[in-house]
Design a protein around this motif. Structure first.
Motif, PDB file in Angstrom:
ATOM      1  N   TYR A 180       0.835  -1.203   0.000  1.00  0.00           N
ATOM      2  CA  TYR A 180       0.000   0.000   0.000  1.00  0.00           C
ATOM      3  C   TYR A 180       0.871   1.254   0.000  1.00  0.00           C
ATOM      4  N   ASP A 181       0.268   2.364  -0.352  1.00  0.00           N
ATOM      5  CA  ASP A 181       0.927   3.665  -0.348  1.00  0.00           C
ATOM      6  C   ASP A 181       0.672   4.302   1.014  1.00  0.00           C
ATOM      7  N   GLU A 182       1.693   4.306   1.865  1.00  0.00           N
ATOM      8  CA  GLU A 182       1.484   4.752   3.240  1.00  0.00           C
ATOM      9  C   GLU A 182       1.039   6.215   3.323  1.00  0.00           C
ATOM     10  N   ALA A 183       1.504   7.041   2.411  1.00  0.00           N
ATOM     11  CA  ALA A 183       1.153   8.463   2.471  1.00  0.00           C
ATOM     12  C   ALA A 183      -0.337   8.691   2.252  1.00  0.00           C
ATOM     13  N   ASN A 184      -0.980   7.803   1.486  1.00  0.00           N
ATOM     14  CA  ASN A 184      -2.373   8.042   1.105  1.00  0.00           C
ATOM     15  C   ASN A 184      -3.334   6.935   1.508  1.00  0.00           C
ATOM     16  N   GLN A 185      -2.823   5.766   1.898  1.00  0.00           N
ATOM     17  CA  GLN A 185      -3.713   4.623   2.117  1.00  0.00           C
ATOM     18  C   GLN A 185      -3.596   3.991   3.501  1.00  0.00           C
ATOM     19  N   TRP A 186      -2.895   4.638   4.420  1.00  0.00           N
ATOM     20  CA  TRP A 186      -2.633   3.982   5.695  1.00  0.00           C
ATOM     21  C   TRP A 186      -3.912   3.592   6.442  1.00  0.00           C
ATOM     22  N   PRO A 187      -4.859   4.501   6.685  1.00  0.00           N
ATOM     23  CA  PRO A 187      -6.075   4.091   7.408  1.00  0.00           C
ATOM     24  C   PRO A 187      -6.835   2.981   6.678  1.00  0.00           C
ATOM     25  N   GLU A 188      -6.907   3.092   5.353  1.00  0.00           N
ATOM     26  CA  GLU A 188      -7.609   2.066   4.589  1.00  0.00           C
ATOM     27  C   GLU A 188      -6.885   0.718   4.680  1.00  0.00           C
ATOM     28  N   ALA A 189      -5.544   0.772   4.694  1.00  0.00           N
ATOM     29  CA  ALA A 189      -4.771  -0.471   4.804  1.00  0.00           C
ATOM     30  C   ALA A 189      -4.967  -1.120   6.163  1.00  0.00           C
ATOM     31  N   GLN A 190      -5.083  -0.316   7.221  1.00  0.00           N
ATOM     32  CA  GLN A 190      -5.343  -0.879   8.543  1.00  0.00           C
ATOM     33  C   GLN A 190      -6.681  -1.605   8.574  1.00  0.00           C
ATOM     34  N   ALA A 191      -7.702  -0.974   7.986  1.00  0.00           N
ATOM     35  CA  ALA A 191      -9.020  -1.601   7.950  1.00  0.00           C
ATOM     36  C   ALA A 191      -8.990  -2.875   7.105  1.00  0.00           C
TER      37      ALA A 191
END
Length: 634
Positions: free
Chosen positions: A394-405
């Motif tokens: 994932y792209d941590e700068a833009n997708q971190w919350p979505e990646a956690q979910a």
């Protein structure tokens, strides 16, 4: 004097750091788990210094997180509750190499790369070396159930540990295994229960490991790799099960399996122009090590076994990926971290070999249901069973919350497929709590070893909310303005309910209705606020999180068919949350318990005492002392 000032007085100030810039790189590990923010970083150089820190932390209730290299991907070292971070990387001495006893003893900060180099002149190695060997520490491997090179022969890192030195939360230093009696590590079992095993894989929740004794093994004289392709997961699972049952892993030091999507991605990364007629459904990679004649003999047997299960040699995958993985120490990092997107969320799980197809179906299901991320799947093949890794780039700068979910949904999918958590940390905390009997026992152990809950709150689902293992259950200071310093329980609540305990720092009372016809509990926060929605978000989350923990307990302990949870307050305006266990044949069913309770019953003093003990050991409860049913006020 604050706990930080006390620590500074005991330890060289040059090894105590409080500047936010110094603390920045200690907020997290390599996982998708939310970072934490410690108040102070300490670099101890002895078990005595760690003992001193823990004694002061326990006295003040300050959280403490032990950290090695931070290369893990489960969030265990993230200081979710703040407090103190112990950086153990400076405790990096090899204390003893004894070929006669077949044991090496090291401090927790020793890195596997350094250990391997130190053992090489003796012609020796240790049984398990993680893929992150250049930077990973032995202490981290012990705390997080490492696997890697050697798992095909020796199973897991814990199986290779002879004994430990551990500093307990109260500052006591203990030895486990034979060293507890004789001062030397030469046997792990025999004196009684396996105390060593309590701390292995514990993610620093029960004690801080300060020395590790490992078994030694001869360094393989000959090494080579080979890969086999299979049309589908069922064929591969049959092959792997046959390998394991026939003990043909005896000269295999590392074995892993890759599903079709991962195979395609890794081949095309090296050979973009490669265009086969069809990709294999699965690939098994084997890293052999031992005396060359024996290795060659086993390779021939394994090739025949592969053919029996529909397999065939797959030299392309060996050439472009697997051989590099096994012979270039930093090659793994390019695939587990930074080659396609900025970060990789990894979930490790354990599964039985026959469940391989279900695991791979889960990976494919994630690709279909979570298209925003690039998913991969692989398994580490052990002497028995498998460890399955699901990777989401994932792209941590833009997708971190979505990646956690997405990682949380992936965890749920893996459990449904029959997998169990591995390398639990915080990333699997919620799922671990669902294994009720197991987690209740773990919680009781935690309460025994660490009654104030200072060590690694949040790890293994201990001490923090199951729903949000990133956020401490204790309310932040800026939310405590809603707490009432002159709080007194409403007289009707005291009349109708037993007061079982008070949850320490969060100032939340736990009550049980005196009429035992239904198991009817209340959670009462010390606040003048009367409506749930008026509570500041952290306090409301704290109340709801403990309500979740209590509801799970009531359902399991009383074998309830249904749990009723509500905040009503029409008669008693003081804010309180009801948690009631219901049965389909109880006196009120299917009506609400309120206003329909019939009959009377009482709890015995023994039952009340047992309930108080059990509740006080639940994650985040940690009752203050109780005398005659009334909690003491700190």
């Amino acid at each position: 004097m604050s706990v930080v000032e006390e620590i500074c007085a005991e330890i060289d100030p040059a090894r105590v750091f409080r500047d936010p810039l110094d603390l920045l790189t200690y907020q997290r590990d390599c996982s998708v788990v939310t970072p934490g923010q410690a108040s102070v970083l300490v670099r101890p150089n002895s078990s005595a210094e760690i003992s001193s820190v823990l004694k002061r932390a326990q006295a003040s209730g300050t959280p403490v997180y032990a950290r090695g290299a931070g290369t893990m991907y489960a969030g265990g070292v993230n200081p979710a509750a703040g407090g103190v971070v112990l950086d153990l990387s400076g405790m990096d001495r090899i204390l003893e190499i004894d070929p006669a006893r077949g044991v090496v003893v090291v401090e927790p900060g020793v890195r596997f790369g350094s250990l391997s180099q130190a053992l090489k002149p003796f012609g020796l190695t240790v049984g398990i070396i993680p893929s992150t060997a250049p930077t990973a520490t032995v202490g981290g491997a012990a705390s997080a159930h490492a696997l890697g090179t050697g798992s095909a022969r020796h199973q897991s890192f814990a199986d290779e540990v002879v004994g430990l030195q551990v500093v307990l939360p109260d500052g006591r230093v203990i030895e486990t295994g034979s060293a507890a009696a004789r001062g030397k590590h030469f046997h792990r079992f025999g004196m009684g229960p396996d105390l060593t095993g309590l701390f292995l894989g514990g993610d620093g929740t029960l004690g801080v490991i300060t020395a590790i004794a490992l078994w030694l093994h001869p360094l393989p004289a000959f090494r080579t790799t080979a890969c086999h392709r299979f049309p589908d997961a069922q064929s591969a699972a049959g092959f792997i099960a046959a390998l394991q049952s026939r003990e043909l892993m005896r000269n295999v030091w590392y074995a892993s399996g890759y599903e079709a999507g991962t195979i395609k991605g890794r081949v095309l990364a090296a050979r973009p122009d490669h265009a086969p007629q069809a990709w294999p459904g699965f690939c098994v990679g084997l890293d052999f090590g031992g005396d060359e004649p024996l290795v060659r003999h086993d390779m021939a047997l394994i090739a025949d076994l592969s053919a029996e299960h529909g397999g065939a040699p797959f030299p392309l995958f060996d050439e472009v990926y697997f051989n590099h993985l096994r012979n270039e120490e930093i090659y793994w990092y390019g695939y587990a971290g930074y080659f396609s997107r900025s970060r990789c969320a990894i979930l490790m799980s354990s599964l039985a070999t026959p469940d391989l197809p279900r695991f791979l179906d889960s990976v494919q299901g994630l690709r279909e249901s979570e298209p925003a991320f690039l998913w991969g799947g692989a398994v580490v093949i052990c002497r028995r069973g498998l460890h399955g890794g699901v990777l989401a780039f994932y792209d941590e700068a833009n997708q971190w919350p979505e990646a956690q979910a997405a990682a949380a949904r992936a965890a749920a999918r893996l459990v449904e497929a029959g997998c169990t958590p591995y390398k639990t940390g915080k990333i699997w905390a919620g799922e671990l709590q669902e294994f009720t009997a197991y987690h209740q026992t773990l919680t009781q152990l935690k309460h025994t070893f660490d009654p104030r809950g200072i060590l690694s709150p949040g790890n293994l689902g201990l001490g923090l909310s199951a729903r949000d293992a990133d956020a401490p259950l204790a309310a932040p200071r800026d939310s405590r303005m809603a707490l009432d310093p002159d709080f007194v329980l409403h007289p009707q609540l005291v009349r109708d309910f037993h007061v079982l305990g008070r949850c320490g720092e969060s100032r939340l009372h736990v009550l049980l209705r005196r009429n035992a016809v239904l198991p009817w509990f209340l959670l009462v926060p010390e606040t003048s606020v009367q409506e749930l929605f008026e509570l500041p978000p952290p306090l409301r989350q704290d109340l709801e999180a403990r309500g979740d923990v209590l509801a799970r307990f009531v359902k399991a302990h009383f074998n309830s068919d249904k749990i009723n949870v509500a905040a009503i307050g029409n008669i008693v305006p003081q804010l309180h949350l009801h948690v009631i266990g219901r049965q389909v044949d109880d006196c009120c069913w299917p009506l609400p318990a309120w206003g329909h309770l019939q009959g009377k019953a009482s709890y015995s003093a023994e039952t009340l005492a047992n309930l108080t003990t059990a509740l006080g050991s639940l994650p985040g409860f940690n009752f203050t002392a109780v005398a005659d049913g009334i909690p003491s006020q700190p």
